[in-house]
Scaffold this motif. Structure first.
Motif, short mmCIF file in Angstrom:
data_model
loop_
_atom_site.label_atom_id
_atom_site.label_comp_id
_atom_site.label_asym_id
_atom_site.label_seq_id
_atom_site.Cartn_x
_atom_site.Cartn_y
_atom_site.Cartn_z
N UNK A 1 0.80 -1.21 0.00
CA UNK A 1 0.00 0.00 0.00
C UNK A 1 0.84 1.27 0.00
N UNK A 2 1.95 1.28 0.75
CA UNK A 2 2.79 2.47 0.80
C UNK A 2 3.44 2.72 -0.56
N UNK A 3 3.91 1.67 -1.21
CA UNK A 3 4.48 1.80 -2.54
C UNK A 3 3.45 2.38 -3.51
N UNK A 4 2.20 1.94 -3.36
CA UNK A 4 1.11 2.46 -4.17
C UNK A 4 0.94 3.96 -3.94
N UNK A 5 0.97 4.38 -2.68
CA UNK A 5 0.76 5.79 -2.35
C UNK A 5 1.85 6.67 -2.95
N UNK A 6 3.11 6.25 -2.80
CA UNK A 6 4.22 7.01 -3.36
C UNK A 6 4.05 7.16 -4.87
N UNK A 7 3.74 6.06 -5.53
CA UNK A 7 3.63 6.07 -6.99
C UNK A 7 2.51 6.98 -7.44
N UNK A 8 1.36 6.91 -6.77
CA UNK A 8 0.23 7.75 -7.17
C UNK A 8 0.55 9.23 -7.04
N UNK A 9 1.19 9.62 -5.96
CA UNK A 9 1.55 11.03 -5.80
C UNK A 9 2.57 11.45 -6.84
N UNK A 10 3.57 10.61 -7.09
CA UNK A 10 4.59 10.93 -8.09
C UNK A 10 3.98 11.11 -9.47
N UNK A 11 2.97 10.31 -9.79
CA UNK A 11 2.34 10.37 -11.10
C UNK A 11 1.33 11.51 -11.23
N UNK A 12 0.69 11.87 -10.11
CA UNK A 12 -0.45 12.78 -10.20
C UNK A 12 -0.23 14.18 -9.66
N UNK A 13 0.84 14.43 -8.91
CA UNK A 13 1.02 15.76 -8.35
C UNK A 13 1.19 16.78 -9.46
N UNK A 14 0.72 17.98 -9.24
CA UNK A 14 0.70 19.04 -10.24
C UNK A 14 2.13 19.37 -10.71
N UNK A 15 2.41 19.05 -11.98
CA UNK A 15 3.76 19.25 -12.51
C UNK A 15 4.09 20.74 -12.74
N UNK A 16 3.09 21.61 -12.72
CA UNK A 16 3.39 23.02 -12.80
C UNK A 16 3.90 23.56 -11.47
N UNK A 17 3.71 22.77 -10.40
CA UNK A 17 4.13 23.19 -9.06
C UNK A 17 5.29 22.36 -8.54
N UNK A 18 5.34 21.08 -8.92
CA UNK A 18 6.38 20.20 -8.38
C UNK A 18 6.94 19.28 -9.46
N UNK A 19 8.23 19.00 -9.33
CA UNK A 19 8.93 18.05 -10.21
C UNK A 19 9.28 16.83 -9.35
N UNK A 20 8.52 15.75 -9.45
CA UNK A 20 8.74 14.60 -8.56
C UNK A 20 9.90 13.71 -9.01
N UNK A 21 10.67 13.26 -8.03
CA UNK A 21 11.69 12.23 -8.19
C UNK A 21 11.39 11.17 -7.14
N UNK A 22 11.75 9.92 -7.41
CA UNK A 22 11.52 8.83 -6.47
C UNK A 22 12.82 8.08 -6.23
N UNK A 23 13.07 7.75 -4.95
CA UNK A 23 14.24 6.95 -4.59
C UNK A 23 13.78 5.71 -3.82
N UNK A 24 14.44 4.58 -4.08
CA UNK A 24 14.10 3.34 -3.40
C UNK A 24 15.32 2.45 -3.28
N UNK A 25 15.27 1.56 -2.30
CA UNK A 25 16.36 0.61 -2.12
C UNK A 25 16.36 -0.44 -3.24
N UNK A 26 15.22 -0.60 -3.92
CA UNK A 26 15.12 -1.62 -4.96
C UNK A 26 14.60 -1.00 -6.26
N UNK A 27 15.21 -1.39 -7.38
CA UNK A 27 14.81 -0.89 -8.69
C UNK A 27 14.11 -2.00 -9.46
N UNK A 28 13.03 -2.51 -8.86
CA UNK A 28 12.25 -3.57 -9.48
C UNK A 28 10.86 -3.58 -8.85
#
Length: 375
Positions: free
Chosen positions: A21-48
């Motif tokens: 669920x937490x991974x879902x929350x991070x992804x949804x915010x990264x995909x949906x946050x207003x790009x005119x206001x924020x430029x999202x980057x994501x970091x994780x211990x795993x790239x899969x």
């Protein structure tokens, strides 16, 4: 509130990028946050994982931090990697969604990132003692802690002694373009499932799915062809299969591995059940409600904020298999009640808990904290 002049680079961090669920929350915010206001980057211990693939397809910048332990020789290398990335991209806000805060927040603080946030999206009673102590220390160095329901706000204030003014509330959001009532009728993955009670979750001990099996054993005689379908993967699967055999349910109980086709299964459910003994603000309950399912859930955490008191679903006393069976019986025997709950649940999810509402609220939190820190 006046908007910031240019998109602000923000770094969202999470341990893994799979089905949780937490991974879902991070992804949804990264995909949906207003790009005119924020430029999202994501970091994780795993790239899969499924969420990593979603971000990759959407072109969201991603930092792989190969970190395993603060005691590991890799910790210094990982810290340098994070340091280099924050400086290169001019990150102005770091928001850690889980225990990654223990590693990331001190680095961000040392680099004088203007705003450093963490999240608490589940009860700390589920954490091991070391992680619990580490997060209590992290609480003291972040600028704000984001929670996903009023129950979690109370938990942080009453149990973790965090000042109320340092807590920000942002309910989880659901993508109502994906999760919505199926007007064409149920899609039943199993042809003989004329009436389906179901659950979707990671199969962990705190989900208490043995209660669902025990309750189903008490009610499955009430309607011909009734089936139980549990969708998810996890360590509890062997135990749950053994219980289904003990209760002689193997012909009427189906276990389906974790899948990205969750809406298909939710549309097949006549009743959705959550038996968790610990829950904050469940994404899967929210998704089931958005699909128009009739919900029965344990009275725990933020779940009453989702269902209301007999408004959009029924609550049973946590751990009480008799109460769960009674609530299931009530819904099995009343199609009008199931339809009423499902209709109201879908409307509530669409109007109050969409991902658009959640991403807008998160942007407001980010702007508020940044203004407070840069004033």
């Amino acid at each position: 509130m006046k908007r910031l002049a240019r998109p602000v680079p923000v770094l969202l961090t999470v341990r893994e990028m799979d089905y949780g669920g937490i991974e879902h929350d991070v992804t949804q915010i990264a995909l949906r946050i207003d790009r005119s206001r924020f430029e999202p980057h994501v970091a994780s211990y795993k790239a899969e994982g499924i969420r990593f693939e979603e971000l990759r397809r959407a072109g969201v910048p991603f930092l792989h931090v190969p970190f395993t332990s603060l005691k590991s020789p890799s910790a210094l290398f990982a810290a340098m990697r994070v340091r280099k990335y924050i400086r290169k991209h001019g990150i102005r806000l770091v928001h850690s969604y889980d225990t990654s805060a223990v590693f990331i927040s001190p680095i961000a603080r040392a680099l004088r990132v203007p705003a450093v946030l963490s999240s608490m999206l589940g009860s700390r009673e589920l954490l091991d003692p070391l992680s619990h102590r580490e997060l209590r220390w992290t609480d003291k160095i972040v600028d704000a802690i984001v929670v996903n329901c009023e129950a979690m706000r109370r938990h942080m204030v009453d149990d973790e002694n965090v000042p109320a003014e340092r807590i920000e509330l942002c309910y989880n959001g659901v993508d109502t373009s994906v999760f919505y009532p199926e007007s064409a009728g149920k899609l039943a993955p199993r042809a003989d499932g004329s009436f389906v009670i179901g659950a979707v979750c990671v199969l962990r001990p705190e989900k208490s799915l043995e209660l669902l099996l025990e309750a189903f054993a008490r009610v499955h005689h009430l309607k011909s062809g009734m089936k139980l379908r549990i969708v998810g993967s996890g360590s509890e699967l062997p135990k749950l299969k053994a219980i289904s055999h003990r209760l002689d349910l193997q012909e009427d109980c189906e276990f389906v591995p974790a899948t990205s086709s969750v809406p298909q299964f939710l549309h097949a459910f006549d009743i959705y059940v959550s038996c968790s003994r610990s829950e904050a603000f469940s994404n899967t309950i929210l998704e089931a409600m958005a699909c128009g399912c009739s919900v029965v859930a344990s009275r725990v955490g933020g779940t009453p904020e989702l269902t209301g008191e007999n408004e959009r679903g029924l609550l049973f006393q946590t751990g009480d298999v008799g109460d769960l069976a009674a609530k299931l019986t009530r819904l099995i025997e009343s199609e009008p009640l199931r339809r009423s709950f499902g209709t109201r649940a879908a409307e509530f999810a669409r109007e109050s808990l969409s991902i658009e509402v959640a991403s807008k609220r998160m942007a407001e939190i980010y702007e508020t904290v940044l203004r407070r820190k840069t004033a």
